[in-house]
Design a protein around this motif. Sequence first.
Motif, PDB file in Angstrom:
ATOM      1  N   THR A  88       2.665   6.727  -5.717  1.00  0.00           N
ATOM      2  CA  THR A  88       2.035   5.494  -6.175  1.00  0.00           C
ATOM      3  C   THR A  88       2.359   4.384  -5.184  1.00  0.00           C
ATOM      4  OG1 THR A  88       2.315   6.199  -8.457  1.00  0.00           O
ATOM      5  CG2 THR A  88       1.864   3.875  -8.107  1.00  0.00           C
ATOM      6  N   GLY A  89       1.340   3.591  -4.828  1.00  0.00           N
ATOM      7  CA  GLY A  89       1.573   2.516  -3.876  1.00  0.00           C
ATOM      8  C   GLY A  89       0.503   1.445  -3.946  1.00  0.00           C
ATOM      9  N   LEU A 147      -2.324   2.523   2.256  1.00  0.00           N
ATOM     10  CA  LEU A 147      -1.459   2.008   1.210  1.00  0.00           C
ATOM     11  C   LEU A 147      -0.007   2.088   1.620  1.00  0.00           C
ATOM     12  CD1 LEU A 147      -0.678   4.376  -1.611  1.00  0.00           C
ATOM     13  CD2 LEU A 147      -2.543   5.036  -0.169  1.00  0.00           C
ATOM     14  N   ARG A 148       0.798   1.205   1.026  1.00  0.00           N
ATOM     15  CA  ARG A 148       2.227   1.160   1.303  1.00  0.00           C
ATOM     16  C   ARG A 148       2.962   1.717   0.096  1.00  0.00           C
ATOM     17  NH1 ARG A 148       2.929  -3.801   3.150  1.00  0.00           N
ATOM     18  NH2 ARG A 148       3.300  -3.128   5.264  1.00  0.00           N
ATOM     19  N   VAL A 149       3.774   2.747   0.341  1.00  0.00           N
ATOM     20  CA  VAL A 149       4.587   3.362  -0.701  1.00  0.00           C
ATOM     21  C   VAL A 149       6.031   2.919  -0.477  1.00  0.00           C
ATOM     22  CG1 VAL A 149       5.375   5.532  -1.703  1.00  0.00           C
ATOM     23  CG2 VAL A 149       3.044   5.344  -0.825  1.00  0.00           C
ATOM     24  N   ARG A 182      14.980  -1.649   0.189  1.00  0.00           N
ATOM     25  CA  ARG A 182      13.599  -1.187   0.047  1.00  0.00           C
ATOM     26  C   ARG A 182      13.104  -0.648   1.380  1.00  0.00           C
ATOM     27  NH1 ARG A 182      11.383  -6.216  -2.826  1.00  0.00           N
ATOM     28  NH2 ARG A 182      10.545  -6.543  -0.750  1.00  0.00           N
ATOM     29  N   ARG A 183      12.633   0.578   1.368  1.00  0.00           N
ATOM     30  CA  ARG A 183      12.030   1.192   2.552  1.00  0.00           C
ATOM     31  C   ARG A 183      10.586   1.511   2.202  1.00  0.00           C
ATOM     32  NH1 ARG A 183      15.135  -0.235   6.402  1.00  0.00           N
ATOM     33  NH2 ARG A 183      17.257   0.573   6.364  1.00  0.00           N
ATOM     34  N   SER A 184       9.684   1.404   3.177  1.00  0.00           N
ATOM     35  CA  SER A 184       8.277   1.659   2.882  1.00  0.00           C
ATOM     36  C   SER A 184       7.651   2.600   3.905  1.00  0.00           C
ATOM     37  CB  SER A 184       7.490   0.357   2.829  1.00  0.00           C
ATOM     38  OG  SER A 184       7.508  -0.272   4.079  1.00  0.00           O
TER      39      SER A 184
END
Length: 86
Positions: free
Chosen positions: A12-13, A26-28, A42-44
Amino acid sequence: MSEEAKKNRRLTGRVVSNAMDKTITLRVERRVKHPLYGKFIRRSTKIHAHDEANECNPGDLVTVEQCRPLSKTKSWRVMDILERVG
């Protein structure tokens, strides 16, 4: 990880871009504990996903499922839009 578990992987992102035709970026985000200090960071990861109907807009929260490679960078498919923006 088994082959069956890899195939049906879902993430989900947030949609970052929909500038391409039938493709979204998208960024997760995930939370990782710092090895020394113990603080959660937080890592993306950015992912390209196939959006057949071009219905996703930047800021939307979407669920994607892993599938066979559709192009050089795209091996995810949009399953559903959880939250729309605007």
